[in-house]
Design a protein around this motif. Structure first.
Motif, PDB file in Angstrom:
ATOM      1  N   ASP A 249       1.263  -2.580 -18.102  1.00  0.00           N
ATOM      2  CA  ASP A 249       0.288  -1.598 -18.574  1.00  0.00           C
ATOM      3  C   ASP A 249      -1.061  -2.285 -18.803  1.00  0.00           C
ATOM      4  N   CYS A 250      -2.102  -1.746 -18.164  1.00  0.00           N
ATOM      5  CA  CYS A 250      -3.468  -2.216 -18.430  1.00  0.00           C
ATOM      6  C   CYS A 250      -4.046  -1.340 -19.534  1.00  0.00           C
ATOM      7  N   PHE A 251      -4.370  -1.958 -20.685  1.00  0.00           N
ATOM      8  CA  PHE A 251      -4.944  -1.230 -21.816  1.00  0.00           C
ATOM      9  C   PHE A 251      -5.698  -2.230 -22.688  1.00  0.00           C
ATOM     10  N   PHE A 252      -6.104  -1.817 -23.890  1.00  0.00           N
ATOM     11  CA  PHE A 252      -7.018  -2.654 -24.683  1.00  0.00           C
ATOM     12  C   PHE A 252      -6.407  -3.977 -25.114  1.00  0.00           C
ATOM     13  N   TYR A 253      -5.063  -4.081 -25.159  1.00  0.00           N
ATOM     14  CA  TYR A 253      -4.421  -5.344 -25.522  1.00  0.00           C
ATOM     15  C   TYR A 253      -4.067  -6.207 -24.312  1.00  0.00           C
ATOM     16  N   ASP A 254      -4.145  -5.657 -23.134  1.00  0.00           N
ATOM     17  CA  ASP A 254      -3.836  -6.408 -21.911  1.00  0.00           C
ATOM     18  C   ASP A 254      -4.840  -5.956 -20.850  1.00  0.00           C
ATOM     19  N   ARG A 255      -6.014  -6.545 -20.873  1.00  0.00           N
ATOM     20  CA  ARG A 255      -7.173  -5.986 -20.172  1.00  0.00           C
ATOM     21  C   ARG A 255      -7.233  -6.326 -18.689  1.00  0.00           C
ATOM     22  N   SER A 256      -6.558  -7.363 -18.246  1.00  0.00           N
ATOM     23  CA  SER A 256      -6.613  -7.699 -16.827  1.00  0.00           C
ATOM     24  C   SER A 256      -5.319  -8.374 -16.378  1.00  0.00           C
ATOM     25  N   PRO A 257      -4.218  -7.634 -16.361  1.00  0.00           N
ATOM     26  CA  PRO A 257      -2.952  -8.217 -15.902  1.00  0.00           C
ATOM     27  C   PRO A 257      -2.990  -8.500 -14.399  1.00  0.00           C
ATOM     28  N   ASP A 258      -2.193  -9.454 -13.975  1.00  0.00           N
ATOM     29  CA  ASP A 258      -2.153  -9.843 -12.562  1.00  0.00           C
ATOM     30  C   ASP A 258      -1.166  -8.950 -11.825  1.00  0.00           C
ATOM     31  N   TRP A 259      -1.718  -8.036 -11.023  1.00  0.00           N
ATOM     32  CA  TRP A 259      -0.898  -7.115 -10.243  1.00  0.00           C
ATOM     33  C   TRP A 259      -1.041  -7.441  -8.760  1.00  0.00           C
ATOM     34  N   GLY A 260      -0.257  -6.755  -7.942  1.00  0.00           N
ATOM     35  CA  GLY A 260      -0.367  -6.929  -6.502  1.00  0.00           C
ATOM     36  C   GLY A 260       0.005  -8.335  -6.094  1.00  0.00           C
ATOM     37  N   VAL A 261      -0.826  -8.947  -5.273  1.00  0.00           N
ATOM     38  CA  VAL A 261      -0.589 -10.309  -4.803  1.00  0.00           C
ATOM     39  C   VAL A 261      -0.991 -11.278  -5.900  1.00  0.00           C
ATOM     40  N   LEU A 262      -0.071 -12.139  -6.321  1.00  0.00           N
ATOM     41  CA  LEU A 262      -0.360 -13.080  -7.399  1.00  0.00           C
ATOM     42  C   LEU A 262      -1.517 -13.998  -7.021  1.00  0.00           C
ATOM     43  N   GLY A 263      -2.431 -14.168  -7.961  1.00  0.00           N
ATOM     44  CA  GLY A 263      -3.572 -15.046  -7.742  1.00  0.00           C
ATOM     45  C   GLY A 263      -4.747 -14.389  -7.053  1.00  0.00           C
ATOM     46  N   VAL A 264      -4.588 -13.159  -6.579  1.00  0.00           N
ATOM     47  CA  VAL A 264      -5.686 -12.429  -5.936  1.00  0.00           C
ATOM     48  C   VAL A 264      -6.290 -11.478  -6.966  1.00  0.00           C
ATOM     49  N   ALA A 265      -7.580 -11.634  -7.248  1.00  0.00           N
ATOM     50  CA  ALA A 265      -8.213 -10.875  -8.333  1.00  0.00           C
ATOM     51  C   ALA A 265      -8.596  -9.460  -7.934  1.00  0.00           C
ATOM     52  N   THR A 266      -8.846  -9.221  -6.659  1.00  0.00           N
ATOM     53  CA  THR A 266      -9.391  -7.924  -6.253  1.00  0.00           C
ATOM     54  C   THR A 266      -8.412  -6.774  -6.434  1.00  0.00           C
ATOM     55  N   ASP A 267      -7.094  -7.065  -6.498  1.00  0.00           N
ATOM     56  CA  ASP A 267      -6.136  -5.973  -6.687  1.00  0.00           C
ATOM     57  C   ASP A 267      -5.657  -5.872  -8.135  1.00  0.00           C
ATOM     58  N   ASN A 268      -6.347  -6.573  -9.043  1.00  0.00           N
ATOM     59  CA  ASN A 268      -6.003  -6.511 -10.465  1.00  0.00           C
ATOM     60  C   ASN A 268      -6.870  -5.478 -11.183  1.00  0.00           C
ATOM     61  N   PRO A 269      -6.316  -4.788 -12.180  1.00  0.00           N
ATOM     62  CA  PRO A 269      -7.125  -3.852 -12.961  1.00  0.00           C
ATOM     63  C   PRO A 269      -7.996  -4.596 -13.970  1.00  0.00           C
TER      64      PRO A 269
END
Length: 372
Positions: A249-269
């Protein structure tokens, strides 16, 4: 012995000629004395200036005419105020001049002449008025910024660190903003002008989710006393809402979790802003969302977390892709939440043909977060 005879006429002529020499060629009306004037003065005596000894003229001390007062009908004017314009010897106070500028704090670039317009996505902007001045030499005691145009229902707050220093504003809704600066000098006189600045917020991100809300019981939604409503975005296949570190879950306590391809920032919220006492906005973006597979998409959740003595809120969610709105839900009071309730505003699928935003005809509202 008889007294020598005095030629009165000759003496009169001599006196007039001496007056001409002493006055430097001017008569008592301060106009040039011509040969015609001299002839008129001596009458029939026929005396001419050229007949006098020039050596005698050289012995006459010139008269200093620098202090002479000329006629009062002079047409020349002066920029210096007349004494009648002054009060007790003081110079009248003039308006200070407001000069505004902007700085995008995410870029942290200092320039000698700050711009009066910014194009940006989301972030905080510094409002600068240090170049304002007062022609009297008075100091600028206060800078006042006012939001005159903004997207959304409620204007963003201007946060003033100090009266004389710069202020800040958060730009977190797509659209155009206009602000005006007024300055006040040390004597309390406001500027006669206002300095305008503008900001345009545009987004090229593949996904932008924006939450705002209305609290009918709140008389002032711009102050520090308001309802706390939170935006959540659950990843495709995610199971756990509202848990820090779970990375679902992306929310105020977890603002930029690593989603999609690990280590790739463009697919992260990226969770941009948390508004806990007002009307929003709260914003989450993804530059390039990962393709969704099967029947699981990105779930958008809204939680009325803390009521702060306000019983009811009406949230609204807008979804954008590359700057274009692809979904708006909850407008015009269509959804009502009580404290603790969660509304699933919709599900977003990211396909090879582009985004697909799906909503339910019946609002999905639960008491607490649901289990997918």
């Amino acid at each position: 012995m008889g007294s020598p005879g005095i030629n009165i006429a000759a003496l009169s002529v001599a006196i007039r000629i001496l007056a001409v020499l002493l006055c430097g060629g001017c008569d008592t009306q301060l106009r040039p004395t011509t040969e015609r004037d001299t002839r008129d003065a001596v009458g029939d005596q026929g005396v001419e200036l050229e007949t006098f000894d020039k050596d005698q003229a050289d012995t006459v001390t010139p008269t200093d005419t620098s202090d002479l007062l000329f006629a009062a009908d002079s047409t020349e004017t002066s920029d210096v105020p007349l004494a009648t314009d002054l009060s007790d010897g003081e110079v009248p106070n003039t308006c200070p001049v407001a000069v505004g500028g902007l700085r995008n704090l995410s870029e942290a670039v200092d320039v000698d002449t700050p711009p009066t317009h910014l194009d940006m996505e989301f972030g905080r902007v510094e409002l600068l008025g240090a170049r304002s001045y007062d022609e009297d030499g008075d100091s600028i005691a206060e800078q006042k910024w006012t939001v005159t145009q903004h997207p959304g229902r409620v204007p963003p707050s201007v946060e003033q660190v100090s009266a004389r220093g710069p202020s800040e504003i958060g730009i977190y809704m797509l659209g155009s903003y206009e602000l005006e600066l007024t300055v006040v000098d040390e004597h309390g006189l406001s500027s006669c002008n206002t300095a305008g600045v503008t900001v345009t917020s545009t987004a090229t991100a593949g996904l932008v989710v924006e939450l705002t809300w209305e609290t009918p019981g709140d008389p002032d939604e711009t102050d520090d006393d308001g309802a706390d409503v939170d935006l959540h975005l659950l990843r495709p296949g995610g199971m756990i809402w509202n848990l820090q570190g779970a990375r679902d879950d992306c929310f105020f306590y977890d603002r930029s979790p690593d989603w999609g391809v690990l280590g790739v920032a463009t697919d992260n919220p990226k969770y941009h802003v948390d508004d806990f006492d007002g009307a929003g906005p709260e914003v989450i973006t993804i530059e390039q969302p990962a393709l969704t597979t099967g029947e699981e998409g990105y779930l958008i959740g809204v939680n009325f977390r803390v009521n702060n003595h306000f019983a009811l809120v009406f949230p609204s969610v807008r979804v954008y892709s590359n700057g274009e709105a692809i979904g708006i839900v909850g407008e015009k009071g269509g959804i009502a939440l009580q404290r603790g309730e969660v509304w699933i505003a919709g599900e977003l699928f990211w396909t090879e043909n582009g985004p697909l935003f799906v909503t339910s005809d019946v609002p999905q509202i639960t008491d607490g977060f649901p289990v997918p």
